[in-house]
Design an enzyme around this catalytic site. Structure first.
Site, short mmCIF file in Angstrom:
data_model
loop_
_atom_site.label_atom_id
_atom_site.label_comp_id
_atom_site.label_asym_id
_atom_site.label_seq_id
_atom_site.Cartn_x
_atom_site.Cartn_y
_atom_site.Cartn_z
N HIS A 1 -0.10 -5.14 4.10
CA HIS A 1 0.32 -4.04 3.04
C HIS A 1 0.24 -2.74 3.93
O HIS A 1 -0.57 -2.64 4.74
CB HIS A 1 -0.56 -3.87 1.78
CG HIS A 1 -1.91 -3.91 2.06
ND1 HIS A 1 -2.77 -4.99 2.44
CD2 HIS A 1 -2.87 -2.90 2.10
CE1 HIS A 1 -4.12 -4.93 2.61
NE2 HIS A 1 -4.19 -3.46 2.44
N HIS B 1 -0.03 1.16 3.31
CA HIS B 1 -0.42 2.19 2.14
C HIS B 1 0.73 3.48 2.29
O HIS B 1 0.67 3.91 3.75
CB HIS B 1 -1.66 2.65 2.35
CG HIS B 1 -2.78 1.60 2.14
ND1 HIS B 1 -3.56 1.74 0.88
CD2 HIS B 1 -3.23 0.83 3.10
CE1 HIS B 1 -4.53 0.78 1.25
NE2 HIS B 1 -4.43 0.19 2.28
N ASN C 1 -4.38 -1.22 7.27
CA ASN C 1 -5.73 -1.72 7.89
C ASN C 1 -5.35 -3.15 8.39
O ASN C 1 -4.81 -4.01 7.57
CB ASN C 1 -6.62 -1.48 6.72
CG ASN C 1 -7.00 -0.12 6.45
OD1 ASN C 1 -6.70 0.78 7.22
ND2 ASN C 1 -6.94 0.07 5.11
N ARG D 1 1.89 0.23 -7.35
CA ARG D 1 0.96 1.32 -7.32
C ARG D 1 -0.58 0.91 -6.99
O ARG D 1 -0.88 -0.32 -7.44
CB ARG D 1 0.67 2.28 -8.53
CG ARG D 1 1.89 2.93 -8.83
CD ARG D 1 1.91 3.87 -9.79
NE ARG D 1 3.26 4.09 -10.34
CZ ARG D 1 3.93 5.03 -9.68
NH1 ARG D 1 3.41 5.63 -8.61
NH2 ARG D 1 5.15 5.30 -10.19
N ASP D 2 -1.32 1.64 -6.00
CA ASP D 2 -2.71 0.92 -5.77
C ASP D 2 -3.42 1.19 -7.07
O ASP D 2 -3.34 2.25 -7.70
CB ASP D 2 -3.22 1.59 -4.51
CG ASP D 2 -4.21 1.16 -3.92
OD1 ASP D 2 -4.51 0.56 -3.06
OD2 ASP D 2 -5.39 0.97 -4.87
N ILE D 3 -4.35 0.21 -7.45
CA ILE D 3 -5.06 0.11 -8.47
C ILE D 3 -6.17 1.28 -8.36
O ILE D 3 -6.54 1.80 -9.30
CB ILE D 3 -5.55 -1.22 -8.82
CG1 ILE D 3 -6.15 -1.26 -10.22
CG2 ILE D 3 -6.80 -1.42 -7.91
CD1 ILE D 3 -6.68 -2.86 -10.55
N GLU E 1 -9.47 -5.30 3.27
CA GLU E 1 -10.01 -5.48 2.15
C GLU E 1 -9.31 -6.81 1.46
O GLU E 1 -9.79 -7.81 1.28
CB GLU E 1 -10.41 -4.78 0.80
CG GLU E 1 -11.45 -3.83 1.42
CD GLU E 1 -11.45 -2.69 0.17
OE1 GLU E 1 -10.99 -2.78 -0.66
OE2 GLU E 1 -12.36 -1.67 0.65
N VAL E 2 -7.94 -6.69 1.31
CA VAL E 2 -7.13 -7.71 0.70
C VAL E 2 -6.23 -8.53 2.05
O VAL E 2 -5.64 -7.61 2.72
CB VAL E 2 -5.95 -6.86 -0.24
CG1 VAL E 2 -5.10 -8.31 -0.75
CG2 VAL E 2 -6.73 -6.49 -1.29
P1 AMP Z 1 -6.98 -2.40 2.54
O1 AMP Z 1 -8.57 -1.91 2.60
O2 AMP Z 1 -6.07 -1.73 3.38
O3 AMP Z 1 -7.28 -3.92 2.37
O4 AMP Z 1 -6.46 -1.78 0.79
C1 AMP Z 1 -6.54 -2.77 -0.14
C2 AMP Z 1 -5.99 -2.17 -1.09
O5 AMP Z 1 -5.41 -2.72 -2.31
C3 AMP Z 1 -7.09 -1.09 -1.84
O6 AMP Z 1 -6.62 0.34 -1.94
C4 AMP Z 1 -7.14 -1.48 -3.11
O7 AMP Z 1 -7.53 -0.38 -4.20
C5 AMP Z 1 -5.76 -2.25 -3.63
N1 AMP Z 1 -5.84 -3.41 -4.63
C6 AMP Z 1 -6.68 -4.12 -4.81
N2 AMP Z 1 -6.50 -5.04 -5.89
C7 AMP Z 1 -5.44 -4.35 -6.42
C8 AMP Z 1 -4.47 -4.75 -7.63
N3 AMP Z 1 -4.91 -5.56 -8.34
N4 AMP Z 1 -3.48 -3.96 -7.76
C9 AMP Z 1 -3.13 -2.75 -7.05
N5 AMP Z 1 -3.95 -2.79 -5.99
C10 AMP Z 1 -5.01 -3.12 -5.58
#
Ligand code: AMP
Length: 113
Positions: free
Chosen positions: A99, A101, A86, A28-30, A94-95
């Protein structure tokens, strides 16, 4: 610095994992953007779709096939959902761990931008 998604996959950081197999992990997304917001990630560290190569075609197909598994587990198969991946700065990734979504549980807003 270790990747946070790699840490979740390896159980070194808490994550609400809904599905895990040899190739992928879904959790699950945080910071959920929908009532159901799951991230599906490859267990192997692949930074983005730009770093996904044909020798990882099993991983690529498992990522796609996991969408249906997740939708079934989350009871969103019938009404549908949106999938987003993304990539890079223009995609606002961001990460830096590939991944997908999976967003569902309510109608999405119109548009993609
Ligand atoms: P993106 O902008 O596509 O890279 O999305 C990264 C997603 O990772 C965002 O929706 C964040 O809320 C999610 N995220 C970041 N850290 C965590 C975590 N520790 N556990 C679950 N989701 C996370």
């Amino acid at each position: 610095m270790t990747c946070i998604f790699c840490q979740i996959i390896q159980g070194e950081m808490p994550g609400d994992i809904v599905l895990q197999n040899e190739y992928i992990t879904a959790f699950r997304d945080i910071n959920p953007a929908a009532p159901k917001h799951i991230l599906i990630v490859p267990n192997k560290h692949i930074a983005s779709t730009e770093d996904l190569h044909r020798h990882d075609s099993i991983i690529a197909s498992e990522l796609l096939l996991a969408i249906k598994d997740v939708s079934s587990l989350e009871n969103i198969s019938q009404n549908g959902y949106r999938i987003i991946s993304n990539c890079g700065s223009h995609g606002r990734q961001e990460v830096q761990h590939l991944h997908i979504h999976v967003l569902g549980g309510a109608p999405m807003k119109y548009g993609l931008g």
